[in-house]
Write a protein that holds these residues in place. Structure first.
Motif, PDB file in Angstrom:
ATOM      1  N   SER A 111      54.206  36.721  22.683  1.00  0.00           N
ATOM      2  CA  SER A 111      53.601  37.656  21.726  1.00  0.00           C
ATOM      3  C   SER A 111      53.077  36.892  20.504  1.00  0.00           C
ATOM      4  O   SER A 111      52.064  37.250  19.903  1.00  0.00           O
ATOM      5  N   LEU A 112      53.750  35.792  20.157  1.00  0.00           N
ATOM      6  CA  LEU A 112      53.311  34.975  19.015  1.00  0.00           C
ATOM      7  C   LEU A 112      51.965  34.303  19.329  1.00  0.00           C
ATOM      8  O   LEU A 112      51.022  34.363  18.539  1.00  0.00           O
ATOM      9  N   THR A 113      51.887  33.678  20.514  1.00  0.00           N
ATOM     10  CA  THR A 113      50.653  32.950  20.862  1.00  0.00           C
ATOM     11  C   THR A 113      49.477  33.916  21.047  1.00  0.00           C
ATOM     12  O   THR A 113      48.335  33.565  20.760  1.00  0.00           O
ATOM     13  N   LYS A 114      49.790  35.140  21.484  1.00  0.00           N
ATOM     14  CA  LYS A 114      48.717  36.142  21.635  1.00  0.00           C
ATOM     15  C   LYS A 114      48.105  36.448  20.265  1.00  0.00           C
ATOM     16  O   LYS A 114      46.876  36.475  20.111  1.00  0.00           O
ATOM     17  N   LYS A 115      48.954  36.628  19.265  1.00  0.00           N
ATOM     18  CA  LYS A 115      48.437  36.909  17.910  1.00  0.00           C
ATOM     19  C   LYS A 115      47.635  35.712  17.392  1.00  0.00           C
ATOM     20  O   LYS A 115      46.566  35.871  16.800  1.00  0.00           O
ATOM     21  N   ILE A 116      48.159  34.503  17.633  1.00  0.00           N
ATOM     22  CA  ILE A 116      47.481  33.297  17.120  1.00  0.00           C
ATOM     23  C   ILE A 116      46.104  33.142  17.755  1.00  0.00           C
ATOM     24  O   ILE A 116      45.137  32.736  17.093  1.00  0.00           O
ATOM     25  N   SER A 117      46.016  33.504  19.053  1.00  0.00           N
ATOM     26  CA  SER A 117      44.752  33.282  19.774  1.00  0.00           C
ATOM     27  C   SER A 117      43.590  34.097  19.182  1.00  0.00           C
ATOM     28  O   SER A 117      42.434  33.828  19.475  1.00  0.00           O
ATOM     29  N   GLU A 118      43.903  35.088  18.336  1.00  0.00           N
ATOM     30  CA  GLU A 118      42.818  35.827  17.674  1.00  0.00           C
ATOM     31  C   GLU A 118      42.037  34.923  16.707  1.00  0.00           C
ATOM     32  O   GLU A 118      40.867  35.153  16.422  1.00  0.00           O
ATOM     33  N   ALA A 131      53.337  26.645  17.513  1.00  0.00           N
ATOM     34  CA  ALA A 131      53.035  28.086  17.515  1.00  0.00           C
ATOM     35  C   ALA A 131      53.519  28.723  16.206  1.00  0.00           C
ATOM     36  O   ALA A 131      52.772  29.472  15.555  1.00  0.00           O
ATOM     37  N   ALA A 132      54.734  28.407  15.797  1.00  0.00           N
ATOM     38  CA  ALA A 132      55.252  28.994  14.550  1.00  0.00           C
ATOM     39  C   ALA A 132      54.410  28.536  13.362  1.00  0.00           C
ATOM     40  O   ALA A 132      54.127  29.314  12.439  1.00  0.00           O
ATOM     41  N   GLY A 133      53.962  27.274  13.392  1.00  0.00           N
ATOM     42  CA  GLY A 133      53.146  26.733  12.298  1.00  0.00           C
ATOM     43  C   GLY A 133      51.818  27.473  12.178  1.00  0.00           C
ATOM     44  O   GLY A 133      51.403  27.855  11.077  1.00  0.00           O
ATOM     45  N   TYR A 134      51.135  27.679  13.317  1.00  0.00           N
ATOM     46  CA  TYR A 134      49.841  28.372  13.264  1.00  0.00           C
ATOM     47  C   TYR A 134      50.007  29.850  12.904  1.00  0.00           C
ATOM     48  O   TYR A 134      49.166  30.426  12.207  1.00  0.00           O
ATOM     49  N   ARG A 135      51.103  30.462  13.362  1.00  0.00           N
ATOM     50  CA  ARG A 135      51.317  31.868  12.989  1.00  0.00           C
ATOM     51  C   ARG A 135      51.581  31.964  11.477  1.00  0.00           C
ATOM     52  O   ARG A 135      51.087  32.872  10.810  1.00  0.00           O
ATOM     53  N   LEU A 136      52.311  30.978  10.947  1.00  0.00           N
ATOM     54  CA  LEU A 136      52.556  30.972   9.498  1.00  0.00           C
ATOM     55  C   LEU A 136      51.228  30.823   8.753  1.00  0.00           C
ATOM     56  O   LEU A 136      50.979  31.515   7.749  1.00  0.00           O
ATOM     57  N   LEU A 137      50.357  29.950   9.268  1.00  0.00           N
ATOM     58  CA  LEU A 137      49.046  29.767   8.634  1.00  0.00           C
ATOM     59  C   LEU A 137      48.258  31.085   8.618  1.00  0.00           C
ATOM     60  O   LEU A 137      47.672  31.463   7.596  1.00  0.00           O
ATOM     61  N   GLN A 138      48.268  31.780   9.758  1.00  0.00           N
ATOM     62  CA  GLN A 138      47.572  33.084   9.809  1.00  0.00           C
ATOM     63  C   GLN A 138      48.126  34.042   8.759  1.00  0.00           C
ATOM     64  O   GLN A 138      47.379  34.720   8.052  1.00  0.00           O
ATOM     65  N   LEU A 139      49.456  34.085   8.668  1.00  0.00           N
ATOM     66  CA  LEU A 139      50.084  35.020   7.725  1.00  0.00           C
ATOM     67  C   LEU A 139      49.771  34.616   6.275  1.00  0.00           C
ATOM     68  O   LEU A 139      49.535  35.474   5.426  1.00  0.00           O
ATOM     69  N   LEU A 140      49.743  33.319   6.006  1.00  0.00           N
ATOM     70  CA  LEU A 140      49.409  32.852   4.651  1.00  0.00           C
ATOM     71  C   LEU A 140      47.984  33.254   4.290  1.00  0.00           C
ATOM     72  O   LEU A 140      47.713  33.715   3.168  1.00  0.00           O
ATOM     73  N   GLN A 141      47.074  33.074   5.259  1.00  0.00           N
ATOM     74  CA  GLN A 141      45.674  33.447   4.989  1.00  0.00           C
ATOM     75  C   GLN A 141      45.550  34.958   4.761  1.00  0.00           C
ATOM     76  O   GLN A 141      44.807  35.413   3.902  1.00  0.00           O
ATOM     77  N   ALA A 142      46.337  35.724   5.519  1.00  0.00           N
ATOM     78  CA  ALA A 142      46.278  37.184   5.377  1.00  0.00           C
ATOM     79  C   ALA A 142      46.957  37.662   4.086  1.00  0.00           C
ATOM     80  O   ALA A 142      46.656  38.739   3.585  1.00  0.00           O
ATOM     81  N   ASN A 143      47.888  36.856   3.571  1.00  0.00           N
ATOM     82  CA  ASN A 143      48.672  37.274   2.403  1.00  0.00           C
ATOM     83  C   ASN A 143      48.342  36.476   1.141  1.00  0.00           C
ATOM     84  O   ASN A 143      49.205  36.248   0.288  1.00  0.00           O
ATOM     85  N   ASN A 144      47.094  36.002   1.065  1.00  0.00           N
ATOM     86  CA  ASN A 144      46.643  35.312  -0.140  1.00  0.00           C
ATOM     87  C   ASN A 144      47.553  34.133  -0.526  1.00  0.00           C
ATOM     88  O   ASN A 144      47.850  33.919  -1.688  1.00  0.00           O
TER      89      ASN A 144
END
Ligand code: SF4
Length: 467
Positions: A111-118, A131-144
């Motif tokens: 489920s994590l990699t599916k979100k990242i693949s967006e 995977a955790a690193g890229y998901r964190l990056l996505q969340l940081l970008q989404a949360n300013n």
């Protein structure tokens, strides 16, 4: 991907170069991972090398010396799937925005990699840390770029055992530990360089004259920056699930984990074995070197049977001092065991009680029993501080399949401990054999069984929220 590693970080408040201390800290955590090591500073590609910190250190030093920094994180790696490729050695740089290092295992990555693949294309077999690193990056970008908020959001999505270290390009360190506290993580202070330190184990502080301040609490984020240390609880725990294996085998005996001395807990575990198996006749108690030494002392102290060094590890060969359990290849494990030498005068003609910390595959135990018989032992009786390992660990230690586990092979998942003792003892060729049970394990460690992870013994993974 299963990995179980060591983390070290330092931030000097007075601006001293902390890189030498990070290298020293990693050297002190070498028992947690021997395949590769690395370190990262802000705005730079991480430095990584295969093998031990001390391997080819002369070649590594110029590169390490060329990256002085008041802030750095480091990692020693132990892995299985994915092999020993340097690409997977850590810290990993994530899109040149930050570097990340991890100790533990994240389960159910799909489920994590599916979100990242967006947003990103991850390499196949990227592993849980990337995977955790890229998901964190996505969340940081989404949360300013709100780190606390993003880490909190990431933690809600992660299933598994983890301690993470992250270093960003502004030179801040973020450390966080999962809400159950499977893996250890602690904070230290180094007075000379006025540095806050973070390490998997407190043994890394002693080598540089630093002090243990406290554990990072399960569910806590620690941020180190120019303004000092800030912390925030991101999730209150329902119950802790500290890995019992850390206390019996994995951690360094000089470490203190969650307020408990590993050395003292191992001694008590040996005493518990002596209480459980008090009818066994022995002339001498010997440890399997090195991690079972305190337990053998405890057994000897409680039973009154003298302690002797009947087995010695070769300390001079390249591989002799390595730990057999965490070697990924069976060939390497067998070779290391071959270099545990008997002290004939200590065992010849005697009923030997040999104490080990755990039996996972049984490879080492068979060799050790044969070695002691060949050295003239009259009988060899083996007792083990950790209860039967009958299920794989999904929280960061490498014993991946049921069929690799001797207790499962001999007796299945839920056999009565007397029956397991009988069958495993027979398979490894011992005259008598016994494990600690869960009650003795928890009393020996000094933590209620409800505060421990015991999934590899019980096969119940509900603490990880997986079936
Ligand atoms: S399953 Fe066993 S080895 Fe894995 S974390 Fe739990 S106690 Fe430790």
């Amino acid at each position: 991907m299963k990995e179980k590693c060591g983390l070290f970080a330092a931030y000097s408040q007075k601006g001293s170069d902390v890189v030498p201390n990070v290298v020293m800290g990693l050297r002190a955590l070498q028992h947690r991972g021997q395949e590769a090591w690395g370190l990262a500073i802000p705005n730079a590609k991480p430095f990584k090398r295969r093998g031990l910190v001390t391997d080819n250190l002369e070649e590594s030093l110029p590169a390490v010396d060329s990256m002085p920094s008041r802030v750095a994180i480091g990692h020693v790696r132990y892995s299985t799937a994915g092999g020993t490729s340097l690409r997977l050695a850590q810290p990993l740089q994530i899109d040149r925005k930050f570097s990340i290092a991890h100790n533990g295992t994240i389960c159910e990555l799909d489920s994590l990699t599916k979100k990242i693949s967006e947003d990103f294309t991850l390499p196949t077999n990227c592993g849980d840390t990337m995977a955790a690193g890229y998901r964190l990056l996505q969340l940081l970008q989404a949360n300013n770029w709100d780190w606390y908020h993003s880490i909190e959001a990431l933690a809600k999505e992660l299933i598994g055992a983890y301690c993470f270290l992250v270093i960003d390009n502004e030179g801040k360190i973020y450390a966080f530990r999962d809400p159950k506290g499977f893996r250890p993580l602690c904070i230290g202070w180094h007075q000379r360089s006025k540095s806050y330190l973070i390490a998997s184990e407190s043994c890394a502080f002693g080598v540089m004259g630093a002090e243990l301040v406290r554990d990072v609490s399960p569910g806590e984020i620690v941020c180190l920056s120019r303004s000092g240390m800030e912390t925030k609880i991101f999730q209150r725990r329902e119950r802790s699930a500290h890995c019992a294996f850390e206390y019996t085998y994995f951690a360094h005996p000089s470490s203190v984990i969650d307020g408990i001395s590993v050395y003292e807990s191992r001694k008590r575990l040996g005493m518990k074995l002596a209480d459980l198996y008090k009818d066994v006749k022995g002339d001498v108690v010997i440890p399997v070197p090195d991690s079972a030494r305190p337990a053998a002392m405890g057994f000897s102290e409680r039973s009154g049977i003298p302690l002797a060094e009947g087995l010695m590890k070769d300390r001079y060969g390249r591989r002799g001092g390595l730990r057999s359990f965490i070697q990924p290849k069976i060939k390497d494990r067998v070779e290391i065991n071959h270099w545990v030498l008997p002290v004939r005068v200590a065992v010849e003609g005697k009923n030997v009680i040999v104490i080990d910390d755990s039996i996972v595959r049984g490879t080492s135990s068979k060799t050790i029993i044969k070695t002691l018989r060949d050295a003239g032992a009259k009988s060899v009786n083996m007792f083990v501080t950790f209860p039967p390992v009958t299920s794989p660990c999904k929280a960061g230690i490498d014993f991946p399949t049921h069929k690799e586990l001797i207790a499962y092979r001999a007796s299945g998942k839920h056999a009565d401990i007397k029956r397991v003792n009988e069958l495993v003892g027979k398979e490894i060729g011992a005259d008598s054999f016994g494990y600690n049970d869960v009650k003795s394990l928890s009393a020996g460690i000094g933590l209620d069984e409800k505060r421990l992870c015991l999934s590899c013994h019980t096969g119940d993974y509900s603490v990880l929220k997986i079936g």
